[in-house]
Design a protein around this motif. Structure first.
Motif, PDB file in Angstrom:
ATOM      1  N   PRO A   1       0.800  -1.237   0.000  1.00 22.72           N
ATOM      2  CA  PRO A   1       0.000   0.000   0.000  1.00 22.72           C
ATOM      3  C   PRO A   1       0.829   1.283   0.000  1.00 22.72           C
ATOM      4  CG  PRO A   1      -0.918  -1.589   1.539  1.00 22.72           C
ATOM      5  CD  PRO A   1       0.385  -2.153   1.074  1.00 22.72           C
ATOM      6  N   GLU A   2       1.959   1.287   0.720  1.00 24.09           N
ATOM      7  CA  GLU A   2       2.759   2.514   0.785  1.00 24.09           C
ATOM      8  C   GLU A   2       3.356   2.865  -0.570  1.00 24.09           C
ATOM      9  OE1 GLU A   2       5.214   3.671   4.245  1.00 24.09           O
ATOM     10  OE2 GLU A   2       4.849   1.626   4.914  1.00 24.09           O
ATOM     11  N   ILE A   3       3.864   1.862  -1.275  1.00 24.46           N
ATOM     12  CA  ILE A   3       4.398   2.115  -2.621  1.00 24.46           C
ATOM     13  C   ILE A   3       3.281   2.569  -3.543  1.00 24.46           C
ATOM     14  CG2 ILE A   3       5.472   1.032  -4.639  1.00 24.46           C
ATOM     15  CD1 ILE A   3       7.044  -0.759  -2.749  1.00 24.46           C
ATOM     16  N   ALA A   4       2.116   1.939  -3.429  1.00 26.75           N
ATOM     17  CA  ALA A   4       0.973   2.323  -4.266  1.00 26.75           C
ATOM     18  C   ALA A   4       0.631   3.793  -4.073  1.00 26.75           C
ATOM     19  CB  ALA A   4      -0.239   1.450  -3.921  1.00 26.75           C
ATOM     20  N   VAL A   5       0.633   4.242  -2.837  1.00 30.44           N
ATOM     21  CA  VAL A   5       0.346   5.659  -2.549  1.00 30.44           C
ATOM     22  C   VAL A   5       1.373   6.559  -3.223  1.00 30.44           C
ATOM     23  CG1 VAL A   5       0.295   7.405  -0.722  1.00 30.44           C
ATOM     24  CG2 VAL A   5      -0.871   5.224  -0.389  1.00 30.44           C
ATOM     25  N   GLY A   6       2.663   6.192  -3.109  1.00 31.41           N
ATOM     26  CA  GLY A   6       3.715   6.994  -3.739  1.00 31.41           C
ATOM     27  C   GLY A   6       3.541   7.086  -5.234  1.00 31.41           C
ATOM     28  N   CYS A   7       3.196   5.970  -5.873  1.00 33.03           N
ATOM     29  CA  CYS A   7       2.972   5.962  -7.326  1.00 33.03           C
ATOM     30  C   CYS A   7       1.819   6.890  -7.714  1.00 33.03           C
ATOM     31  CB  CYS A   7       2.673   4.542  -7.797  1.00 33.03           C
ATOM     32  SG  CYS A   7       4.085   3.423  -7.726  1.00 33.03           S
ATOM     33  N   ILE A   8       0.727   6.811  -6.987  1.00 33.75           N
ATOM     34  CA  ILE A   8      -0.454   7.625  -7.303  1.00 33.75           C
ATOM     35  C   ILE A   8      -0.156   9.104  -7.113  1.00 33.75           C
ATOM     36  CG2 ILE A   8      -2.825   8.143  -6.590  1.00 33.75           C
ATOM     37  CD1 ILE A   8      -3.025   5.102  -5.840  1.00 33.75           C
ATOM     38  N   GLU A   9       0.529   9.443  -6.034  1.00 34.01           N
ATOM     39  CA  GLU A   9       0.835  10.856  -5.780  1.00 34.01           C
ATOM     40  C   GLU A   9       1.767  11.430  -6.848  1.00 34.01           C
ATOM     41  OE1 GLU A   9       2.299  10.771  -1.774  1.00 34.01           O
ATOM     42  OE2 GLU A   9       0.287  10.955  -0.894  1.00 34.01           O
ATOM     43  N   LEU A  10       2.681  10.611  -7.362  1.00 34.19           N
ATOM     44  CA  LEU A  10       3.566  11.087  -8.427  1.00 34.19           C
ATOM     45  C   LEU A  10       2.780  11.339  -9.717  1.00 34.19           C
ATOM     46  CD1 LEU A  10       6.305  11.830  -9.484  1.00 34.19           C
ATOM     47  CD2 LEU A  10       6.829   9.395  -9.828  1.00 34.19           C
ATOM     48  N   ILE A  11       1.830  10.438 -10.035  1.00 31.65           N
ATOM     49  CA  ILE A  11       0.979  10.675 -11.220  1.00 31.65           C
ATOM     50  C   ILE A  11       0.241  11.999 -11.076  1.00 31.65           C
ATOM     51  CG2 ILE A  11      -0.966   9.829 -12.598  1.00 31.65           C
ATOM     52  CD1 ILE A  11      -0.356   7.032 -11.517  1.00 31.65           C
ATOM     53  N   GLN A  12      -0.278  12.238  -9.874  1.00 33.65           N
ATOM     54  CA  GLN A  12      -1.025  13.481  -9.647  1.00 33.65           C
ATOM     55  C   GLN A  12      -0.141  14.702  -9.877  1.00 33.65           C
ATOM     56  OE1 GLN A  12      -3.651  13.524  -6.296  1.00 33.65           O
ATOM     57  NE2 GLN A  12      -3.351  15.707  -5.916  1.00 33.65           N
ATOM     58  N   ASP A  13       1.109  14.657  -9.383  1.00 34.29           N
ATOM     59  CA  ASP A  13       2.015  15.792  -9.572  1.00 34.29           C
ATOM     60  C   ASP A  13       2.360  15.985 -11.037  1.00 34.29           C
ATOM     61  OD1 ASP A  13       1.979  16.287  -6.909  1.00 34.29           O
ATOM     62  OD2 ASP A  13       3.976  15.533  -6.471  1.00 34.29           O
ATOM     63  N   LEU A  14       2.506  14.885 -11.766  1.00 32.10           N
ATOM     64  CA  LEU A  14       2.819  14.970 -13.203  1.00 32.10           C
ATOM     65  C   LEU A  14       1.666  15.609 -13.970  1.00 32.10           C
ATOM     66  CD1 LEU A  14       4.515  11.480 -13.544  1.00 32.10           C
ATOM     67  CD2 LEU A  14       5.619  13.659 -14.103  1.00 32.10           C
ATOM     68  N   ILE A  15       0.456  15.205 -13.652  1.00 28.39           N
ATOM     69  CA  ILE A  15      -0.715  15.785 -14.333  1.00 28.39           C
ATOM     70  C   ILE A  15      -0.873  17.254 -13.974  1.00 28.39           C
ATOM     71  CG2 ILE A  15      -3.251  15.766 -14.334  1.00 28.39           C
ATOM     72  CD1 ILE A  15      -3.183  12.782 -14.433  1.00 28.39           C
ATOM     73  N   ASN A  16      -0.639  17.591 -12.707  1.00 31.48           N
ATOM     74  CA  ASN A  16      -0.752  19.000 -12.295  1.00 31.48           C
ATOM     75  C   ASN A  16       0.280  19.867 -13.005  1.00 31.48           C
ATOM     76  OD1 ASN A  16      -2.876  18.548 -10.584  1.00 31.48           O
ATOM     77  ND2 ASN A  16      -1.617  18.310  -8.749  1.00 31.48           N
ATOM     78  N   ALA A  17       1.471  19.305 -13.252  1.00 33.15           N
ATOM     79  CA  ALA A  17       2.526  20.081 -13.911  1.00 33.15           C
ATOM     80  C   ALA A  17       2.204  20.285 -15.383  1.00 33.15           C
ATOM     81  CB  ALA A  17       3.870  19.371 -13.761  1.00 33.15           C
ATOM     82  N   ASP A  18       1.820  19.215 -16.081  1.00 37.99           N
ATOM     83  CA  ASP A  18       1.486  19.320 -17.505  1.00 37.99           C
ATOM     84  C   ASP A  18       0.836  18.012 -17.951  1.00 37.99           C
ATOM     85  OD1 ASP A  18       1.267  19.693 -20.206  1.00 37.99           O
ATOM     86  OD2 ASP A  18       3.278  20.527 -20.462  1.00 37.99           O
ATOM     87  N   PRO A  19      -0.481  18.010 -18.107  1.00 39.39           N
ATOM     88  CA  PRO A  19      -1.176  16.763 -18.506  1.00 39.39           C
ATOM     89  C   PRO A  19      -0.721  16.221 -19.855  1.00 39.39           C
ATOM     90  CG  PRO A  19      -2.733  18.425 -17.738  1.00 39.39           C
ATOM     91  CD  PRO A  19      -1.420  19.112 -17.888  1.00 39.39           C
ATOM     92  N   ARG A  20      -0.104  17.076 -20.686  1.00 39.00           N
ATOM     93  CA  ARG A  20       0.320  16.618 -22.015  1.00 39.00           C
ATOM     94  C   ARG A  20       1.393  15.545 -21.927  1.00 39.00           C
ATOM     95  NH1 ARG A  20       1.678  22.403 -24.517  1.00 39.00           N
ATOM     96  NH2 ARG A  20       2.665  22.459 -22.464  1.00 39.00           N
ATOM     97  N   ILE A  21       2.060  15.470 -20.760  1.00 44.49           N
ATOM     98  CA  ILE A  21       3.061  14.413 -20.564  1.00 44.49           C
ATOM     99  C   ILE A  21       2.421  13.049 -20.788  1.00 44.49           C
ATOM    100  CG2 ILE A  21       4.592  13.341 -18.848  1.00 44.49           C
ATOM    101  CD1 ILE A  21       4.812  16.138 -17.544  1.00 44.49           C
ATOM    102  N   MET A  22       1.141  12.927 -20.392  1.00 41.11           N
ATOM    103  CA  MET A  22       0.439  11.650 -20.521  1.00 41.11           C
ATOM    104  C   MET A  22       0.239  11.244 -21.972  1.00 41.11           C
ATOM    105  SD  MET A  22      -0.109  10.814 -17.381  1.00 41.11           S
ATOM    106  CE  MET A  22       0.411  11.738 -15.947  1.00 41.11           C
ATOM    107  N   THR A  23       0.085  12.209 -22.841  1.00 37.80           N
ATOM    108  CA  THR A  23      -0.254  11.899 -24.244  1.00 37.80           C
ATOM    109  C   THR A  23       0.901  11.240 -24.974  1.00 37.80           C
ATOM    110  OG1 THR A  23       0.439  14.111 -24.995  1.00 37.80           O
ATOM    111  CG2 THR A  23      -1.864  13.848 -24.303  1.00 37.80           C
TER     112      THR A  23
END
Length: 1025
Positions: A824-846
């Motif tokens: 669970p702790e690693i899962a939380v870290g992964c999710i929070e990093l995705i959130q920061d990436l999207i907040n910075a620039d969602p185009r990274i996902m594309t």
């Protein structure tokens, strides 16, 4: 309870003789193996229907232990089975108990157990006993049970008690005390009937206490020439001691329960004078008991005066001279008396009052006992400390009421004089005794003395407000006197006093402190081997406490800092000295730039000490690095950093060599950790101060490239190499991984160029080398989030590329993890990093493939579904953020986010709705509500998502034919959309639906529930086979 209490033994489950033998065997030596079996048998007998009769039979035995067990059995039956008794059987039980008490009124464990059982009976709902004390007195007089309905016609209680023997009187006192104890128990608080019955017995208790004290005091007063003197005094002391304990028990009970009935309290107060008389007859525990009663403010003014007369007379003065246990108890009485006077305020506002001055004189004198220090044998000072703490705080509060320059009342000078005198007396008490005495102390003595010093420190700080400069001068003079006379422990006490008031001292006190520090204080302590360790420790603590003074007066630093470095040689104070050194260097860095070379020399000396280990090294290097940071030019800074890195690389090379040569692996890890801890501390110290931070949006000054591309690049390369090499060689050490992250993070906080402001790729290179097996991976992922935050408002040229690398690494971690529940702790870290990436620039996902994105967002959906609390909450927060971004028309990335929602919205909605349908615990429900509300407000398709998700819920499908449930679902949808703009109303709507779903789950078989919640509802887990 059977009609015939004394049934014949053959009616018992076992023959009576066998039962008595079992009871006796409990107390026989060498029966340990059989005891548990015997106890089990006897418990069954106690709880059997015949338990009442068994107890009655056992109580008739001549064996004390058998009778005790009989009384115990009645207690067990009374607590467990008394509810089954009707009024007639209850009266019969009461008669049985009284009979056994009256027939054997001896001071034995069996008699006391019968007495306490009677008291328990009195408090039970089945009790038919109100006038219990009078009933028992009459029963003793006529030698048979007399209950309430037969009391009329017997003599008054006042006439009956004098007729009782001493043993009968003692039994009555024991019973009355048990009454108060039983009635105070928490289980009796809700039921007022026992308290009403207690009130009915106050007059009888008054008679019992008067007669008992009277008889006991009469026996104590017998002439020493009387042939029965010794026996009479012993018996009188016994009766008075029992009466005192009974009196105290009722006082504590009555103060709580009779507070609205002052006339009833008066019956107890009529006994005060007799209770106080016991003091001068030295009745056992009398002083302790009177102290307790006085502390509870039960004595009225007349009896307080009577008490003080005894204290200030020959009796009290003699006890105060002895300095024994009685002295401590009498000190409690004096303190309680003083606190009562203090509450009146006239105590300190009428300095001309002779009585008040006498009381204060006693309270001062209690602090003047010579000899053993506090904690060893002096138990008086801690008692008196309570009074002076109260006194000082009151005077401090009174002084606070007057503004600076405002005329103080005339009494204030005298009050302040008492405060100053008390502080002087207390300071004498906190002076450490010589080492030969403290060497013999055990841990309890040491702890008591330390606690006393801490309490005195708090009083000193309270005293500063009314005394101010007077108090400061007193401690400076005490320290100076100790320094001049080489009285090191007196010096320590003066320094301790200054530490106590340090937080209150301001610049206005500097001139006074200068008088102390102009003396060779630190040089003397450093150069004299005879100075005790405690004095050295306190001197180090003083430096830390007066940090701001030295910042304002940097001329003292050349003697203070070498002193701290010298103090590092002593293990007991090394950590404190290192912290103070780092703090002072950081605060005063600009004043010390010219001394840098000498600090490097001192560090070389420090490395020869045994105390040169991870913490002390990191703190000292942090202090020196702060001075390096204050150098005027980057070239000068580089020279200093190079010097610092010589020490760092020395430890690093040692760590590597030890490991390569197959030496002590643990020592190698210690050196590696020391390397990184020192590196992290240096990085923090080299961070630019606030005034040096430039405006990043200004075009007036180009950012420096000295450290990234110029001569300083060698330092950055060293940092990167040290981090990489240490974590590669010691890849399994979680502390090393975490500290390496901290080294990288020191540069994240910087907004100007510096040695630790590394290229963006440096941290990303480190992060992307980690795997699911890397220790402290959640901390590494958190470091990635910190990297994102540091570049949020000032993205470097290759930000997109580096962010893409972090995203791909995050995806690889999630793929390796497979499911949030696996860690669970690693899962939380992964999710929070995705959130920061999207907040910075969602185009990274594309830039990622559809399959990768599907796996990534699917991982967050699984997290919402998972019973694991932390991933669930992190994923819910993530989607709340996504939905809010999708609804933000001002965002340049709205279209990209809306695409994400269009693809994954239905799956997220289903996961959220599953939680709302009872698959989440209440503590996490509000975390689910937020993204659900954000979805409804942001997405035009949300009604369809919500409706379809509800229709597909297995729980609700089970109730498809239930019109009430279907109506509840329809109302939920309408209410959620109606209240989407009102957070509180929306939350209440969802909560009510969740509670309804929980009730539906309870209606179904437990097997249909989510296994994660089955345990929470008390259902056993189904068999897996």
């Amino acid at each position: 309870m059977a009609d015939n209490v004394a049934q014949q033994p053959q009616a018992f489950p076992l023959p009576y003789e066998e039962i008595e033998r079992l009871v006796k065997s409990l107390y026989e030596p060498g029966q340990a193996k059989k005891i548990s079996e015997t106890e089990a048998t006897l418990v069954l007998l106690q709880r059997s229907p015949q338990g009442w009769q068994i107890a009655d039979a056992l109580l008739k035995s001549d064996n004390e232990q058998v009778r005790f067990f009989g009384a115990l059995t009645l207690t067990v039956k009374l607590n467990a089975d008394s509810a089954e008794l009707d009024e007639e059987n209850s009266a019969q039980l009461l008669s049985t108990l009284i009979h056994h008490l009256v027939s054997r009124p001896t001071s034995s464990i069996a008699t006391r157990k019968v007495s306490s059982t009677l008291a328990q009976y009195f408090t039970k709902p089945i009790s038919v006993w109100t006038q219990c004390i009078r009933s028992l007195a009459v029963s003793f007089a006529v030698q048979q049970p007399v209950l309430d309905d037969a009391l009329e016609g017997h003599p008054s209680t006042w006439d009956l008690f004098p007729q009782l023997s001493d043993e009968q009187l003692l039994t009555m006192l024991d019973f009355a005390m048990s009454l108060a104890d039983e009635s105070k128990k928490p289980s009796k608080i809700g039921d007022r009937k026992p308290h009403e019955r207690m009130i009915a017995n106050v007059e009888s208790l008054e008679a019992l206490l008067h007669v008992s004290f009277g008889r006991g005091i009469k026996q104590l007063s017998l002439s020493i020439d009387d042939p029965t003197y010794a026996q009479s005094v012993q018996q009188g002391d016994k009766i008075c001691a029992a009466a005192l304990k009974c009196f105290t028990g009722w006082v504590f009970y009555a103060q709580s329960e009779f507070k609205d009935l002052p006339e009833k309290l008066q019956h107890l107060r009529s006994v005060n004078e007799l209770a106080l008389t016991c003091l001068e007859y030295n009745v056992e525990d009398a002083i302790e008991i009177v102290a307790e009663v006085l502390e509870n403010a039960f004595f009225d003014a007349k009896h307080q005066e009577m008490l003080w007369s005894a204290i200030s007379g020959p009796w009290g003065l003699e006890i105060l001279k002895k300095l024994d246990a009685e002295t401590v108890s009498l000190a409690r009485i004096i303190v309680a008396y003083g606190q009562i006077l203090l509450d009146s305020k006239t105590f300190y506002r009428q300095p001309e009052n002779a009585h008040y001055q006498q009381v204060l004189s006693f309270l001062h004198d209690l602090l003047k006992y010579p000899g053993p220090p506090v904690g060893f044998e002096d138990e008086v000072a801690p008692v008196v400390l309570d009074f002076w703490s109260y006194y000082v705080s009151i005077i401090s509060e009174e002084n606070f009421l007057y503004a600076a320059g405002e005329q103080l009342p005339a009494w204030m000078d005298n009050a302040k004089a008492n405060v100053l005198q008390a502080i002087s007396e207390l300071v004498q008490k906190i002076i450490y005794p010589p080492a030969d005495i403290t060497a013999s102390w055990n841990s309890d003595f040491r702890k008591s003395f330390k606690v006393f010093r801490v309490d005195v420190r708090d009083i000193i700080l309270d005293a500063y407000d009314p005394l101010r400069e007077v108090l400061t001068d007193q401690f400076i003079e005490l320290a100076s006197r100790g320094l001049e006379a080489s009285s090191w422990l007196e010096l320590e006490a003066g320094l301790f006093g200054l530490i106590s008031i340090a937080e209150a001292l301001t610049e206005t006190s500097d001139a006074r402190l200068v008088r102390l520090f102009e003396q060779p204080l630190f040089v003397t302590i450093s150069g004299n081997t005879g100075v005790p360790a405690i004095t050295r420790r306190t001197a180090v603590e003083l430096v830390a406490a007066l940090n701001h003074f030295f910042l304002r007066n940097p001329r003292f630093l050349p003697q203070v800092l070498p002193f701290l470095l010298t103090a590092l040689a002593q293990p007991a104070i090394a950590h404190g000295a290192a912290k103070s050194f780092a703090s002072l260097c950081s605060e005063c860095r600009k004043s010390l730039t010219g001394e840098l070379a000498s600090f490097f020399q001192m560090y070389e000396q420090f490395l020869t000490y045994q105390t040169a280990e991870e913490f002390t090294k990191s703190m000292v290097l942090k202090g020196i690095a702060a001075i390096v940071q204050a150098q005027d030019t980057e070239e000068q800074q580089l020279e200093g950093v190079r010097h610092l890195f010589q020490y760092i690389t020395r430890d690093a090379m040692q760590a590597i060599n030890i490991t390569k040569e197959g030496g002590d692996a643990e020592q190698g890890q210690v050196l590696a950790l020391t390397t990184l801890k020192c590196l992290s501390s240096i990085g923090k110290a080299l961070q630019a101060s606030d005034e040096e931070v430039i405006d990043l949006e200004s075009d007036e000054e180009e950012p420096s490239t000295f450290w990234l591309q110029g001569p300083g690049k060698e330092i950055q390369n060293q940092i990167i190499n040290l981090v990489n090499y240490m974590t590669q060689v010691f890849s399994g050490n979680e502390e090393i991984i975490e500290t390496a992250c901290n080294v990288l993070r020191t540069g994240f906080k910087e907004t100007v160029a510096g040695p630790f402001v590394l290229p963006p790729s440096a941290a990303v290179d480190f992060i992307t080398k980690t795997t699911v097996q890397t220790p402290r991976l959640p901390f590494v992922l958190e470091t990635a989030c910190c990297w994102m935050a540091s570049h949020k408002h000032n993205q470097p040229k290759d930000f997109q590329n580096q962010a893409q690398r972090l995203l791909q690494h995050d995806l690889s971690i999630m793929q390796a993890l497979q499911h949030p529940r696996n860690d669970p702790e690693i899962a939380v870290g992964c999710i929070e990093l995705i959130q920061d990436l999207i907040n910075a620039d969602p185009r990274i996902m594309t830039q990622e493939s559809p399959d990768n994105l599907s796996g990534m967002f699917g991982f967050t959906v699984e997290s919402i579904k998972s019973p694991e609390v932390l991933p669930k909450r992190a994923a819910a927060k993530f989607w709340k953020n996504v939905f809010e971004l999708a609804g933000n028309s001002h965002s340049p990335h709205q279209a990209t986010i809306q695409e994400i929602v269009a693809h994954f919205g239905p799956a997220v909605a289903f996961a959220l709705v599953s939680n709302v349908c009872g698959e989440v615990d209440f503590t996490s429900l509000e975390h689910i509500v937020s993204p659900l509300r954000a979805m409804l407000r942001a997405d035009k398709n949300s009604r369809a998502y919500l409706t379809n998700s509800l229709a597909e819920q297995p729980l609700l499908q089970r109730f498809q034919q239930d019109e009430g449930v279907q109506d509840m679902v329809r109302k939920l949808i309408e209410s959620m959309f109606r209240n989407a703009k009102n957070g509180t109303a929306f939350k209440d709507t969802v909560k009510a639906f969740w509670q309804s779903c929980k009730q539906l789950q309870m209606q179904l078989q437990p097997q249909t529930m989510n296994p994660a919640h089955r345990f929470a509802h008390g259902f056993s887990q189904p068999n897996a086979y």
